[in-house]
Scaffold this active site. Structure first.
Site, short mmCIF file in Angstrom:
data_model
loop_
_atom_site.label_atom_id
_atom_site.label_comp_id
_atom_site.label_asym_id
_atom_site.label_seq_id
_atom_site.Cartn_x
_atom_site.Cartn_y
_atom_site.Cartn_z
N ASP A 1 14.65 -13.24 -65.54
CA ASP A 1 15.88 -14.02 -65.76
C ASP A 1 15.76 -15.30 -64.95
O ASP A 1 15.69 -15.27 -63.72
CB ASP A 1 17.11 -13.20 -65.31
CG ASP A 1 18.41 -13.82 -65.78
OD1 ASP A 1 18.45 -15.04 -66.03
OD2 ASP A 1 19.41 -13.08 -65.88
N ARG B 1 17.88 -17.87 -64.90
CA ARG B 1 19.13 -18.63 -64.86
C ARG B 1 19.68 -18.79 -63.44
O ARG B 1 19.41 -18.00 -62.56
CB ARG B 1 20.21 -17.92 -65.70
CG ARG B 1 19.92 -17.97 -67.17
CD ARG B 1 20.90 -17.13 -67.94
NE ARG B 1 20.74 -15.70 -67.67
CZ ARG B 1 21.50 -14.76 -68.21
NH1 ARG B 1 22.51 -15.08 -69.00
NH2 ARG B 1 21.27 -13.48 -67.95
N HIS C 1 28.93 -17.87 -70.28
CA HIS C 1 28.11 -17.50 -71.43
C HIS C 1 26.87 -18.39 -71.47
O HIS C 1 26.97 -19.60 -71.37
CB HIS C 1 28.93 -17.68 -72.71
CG HIS C 1 28.30 -17.04 -73.89
ND1 HIS C 1 28.53 -15.73 -74.24
CD2 HIS C 1 27.43 -17.54 -74.80
CE1 HIS C 1 27.82 -15.44 -75.31
NE2 HIS C 1 27.15 -16.52 -75.68
N THR D 1 12.30 -6.79 -73.32
CA THR D 1 12.65 -8.19 -73.07
C THR D 1 12.17 -8.66 -71.69
O THR D 1 11.77 -9.81 -71.52
CB THR D 1 14.17 -8.41 -73.17
OG1 THR D 1 14.84 -7.40 -72.43
CG2 THR D 1 14.64 -8.36 -74.60
#
Ligand SMILES: Nc1nc2c(ncn2[C@@H]2O[C@H](COP(=O)(O)OP(=O)(O)OP(=O)(O)O)[C@@H](O)[C@H]2O)c(=O)[nH]1
Length: 456
Positions: free
Chosen positions: A363, A365, A279, A351
């Site tokens: 993204d 990450r 998460h 987004t």
């Protein structure tokens, strides 16, 4: 909708196009299976969001009946990323080398739902953030936490959470929980204690795993696991008397048979790999009640599945799972940039576009820390001989195909054997987060980021 001419001056001029996800991940989505469509183009063309409506419009007529709410665990979809064709599959960003992680402290957290979990706080050598592992269940232990530290006392170990069983006033040993052992012996007189092999825990007396009694941590209070039987004398003693094996406290089993634990099935009947959720932090969705995303709901739902998995799996030694909570706010761009992205979204961008306009990747990450933390918790590795084949690997709760491969790590240190979809509660006819911003957010995830928000 922002046009090319209206790009902010700091917008990134060149962003690589995003390839489409592999066909394997798109099965069931006829719109997305149409490979005649070009891959998502780079900026500025990708400012034009594909007109795409997810086939499963939340809470509206037409929602497939298969998605209607079921309280039991959602279906798992077998995955095997080693079969992905690197030529055609979008390759996630993999770290070159796994970071080193160390669990500094662990503590028991009773929760408002009644379930207990163990919060593990990690430090690492790649950033200075405090990443977390939220552990549900009784068998999952951190190797780095359990390691002996030079010069530490038993009290030091207990304070940093490196203990077995349950802490209580007067306890003096981190390695042995006499009261818990006695309780189990009374409930299961056939159990003998022994040392656990292959564990980082040395000199620890635990219960054999095949008896299905948790070896090292307190039982999670679920309906299959009754509270520790108490005796009025226990409560008096616990205040002042250190508990030692020479001074055992009398424990009597509950007189009411209804409060006795259910019969424990043989382990082979219930083996399943643990549920894992990776998460990413979302202050707005988890703390500030935002309905722009379903992050808060996903966190709650993951915890619910892990803490109640005993409903489908009555063997307490095989319940639970781990939520690895990574401090990658805003898909790694940070809270300040995410809030700017929200403003760009209110100006008409989706987004992905908003991130790109802020010169961030869609993204940002990585998941190396998650892989390292899972390794530290002994999860997902093929080589763990204490586990049967059926238990090895992990079941990953996600809709994000990139995560499946990324979490496995650069050398496939962790194996994801099943993916469990996280379908928004509102789509399943339940009360859950909903609204027009959320619909757009989910449309973008499905249409532009390749998320698979459906059960098998
Ligand atoms: N940049 C940006 N990040 C967002 C936005 N909404 C949520 N997030 C972040 O997105 C992250 C969650 O990622 P998601 O893309 O929702 O889902 P995922 O983790 O990729 O996939 P799942 O495992 O299926 O949930 C969290 O870090 C949130 O803070 C947004 O509008 N913009």
């Amino acid at each position: 909708m922002t046009t090319e001419n209206e790009l902010p001056s700091h917008a990134s001029p060149v962003i690589a196009p995003q390839p489409r996800p592999s066909a394997q991940y798109l099965s069931g989505w006829s719109d997305l299976e149409n490979t005649s469509q070009p891959p998502t183009p780079g900026i500025p063309n990708n400012l034009i969001s594909p007109a795409y409506t997810p086939p499963l419009t939340p809470s509206l007529p037409g929602t497939p009946s298969g998605l209607h709410h079921s309280k039991h665990e959602p279906k798992s979809i077998p995955v095997d990323t080693s079969l992905d064709d690197p030529g055609t599959t979008k390759q996630p960003r993999l770290v070159q080398k796994l970071p080193k992680v160390e669990c500094l402290v662990r503590a028991r957290i009773p929760t408002t739902s009644g379930a207990e979990m163990f919060l593990h706080l990690y430090q690492n050598d790649s950033d200075n953030k405090e990443h977390l592992a939220i552990v549900f269940g009784n068998n999952i232990r951190s190797r780095s936490l359990d390691e002996e530290k030079p010069g530490e006392t038993e009290m030091d170990r207990m304070i940093r959470g490196a203990y077995v069983g349950r802490l209580r006033p007067g306890r003096t040993s981190s390695r042995r929980d006499d009261e818990e052992d006695l309780r189990r012996k009374v409930l299961r007189p056939d159990i003998k204690t022994r040392k656990r092999s292959g564990s980082a825990l040395k000199n620890v007396e635990t219960i054999p795993e095949d008896t299905a009694v948790p070896p090292s941590q307190p039982s999670t209070p679920t309906h299959t696991d009754p509270p520790t039987p108490t005796h009025p004398q226990d409560e008096q003693n616990s205040e002042n008397t250190p508990l030692t094996s020479s001074n055992p406290r009398p424990i009597t089993p509950p007189s009411n048979p209804a409060s006795m634990p259910p019969p424990i099935p043989p382990a082979h009947e219930t083996l399943k790999p643990p549920l894992v959720r990776i998460h990413s932090e979302c202050y707005t969705g988890e703390t500030a009640w935002s309905a722009r995303c379903d992050c808060g709901e996903q966190l709650d739902e993951a915890a619910r599945l892990m803490s109640t998995s005993s409903a489908t799996n009555p063997n307490p030694s095989h319940t639970g799972g781990v939520i690895v909570y990574l401090r990658q706010e805003g898909r790694g761009i940070g809270l300040a940039s995410k809030l700017k992205a929200y403003n760009l979204q209110d100006l008409g961008n989706d987004t992905v576009e908003a991130n790109l306009l802020l010169r961030h990747p869609a993204d940002a990450r990585t998941y190396g820390l998650a892989t390292a933390i899972l390794q530290d918790l002994g999860l997902g590795t093929d080589s763990d001989e204490s586990k049967s084949e059926g238990e090895r690997g992990i079941r990953l709760l996600t809709n994000n195909p990139d995560k499946v491969r990324a979490v496995e790590g650069p050398g496939r240190e962790v194996r994801v054997v099943e993916r469990v979809a996280m379908v928004p509660l509102a789509w399943r006819g339940m009360k859950g987060v909903h609204g027009e911003e959320l619909t757009r957010y989910l449309e973008t995830k499905i249409g532009r980021m390749g998320h698979m928000i459906h059960e098998a």
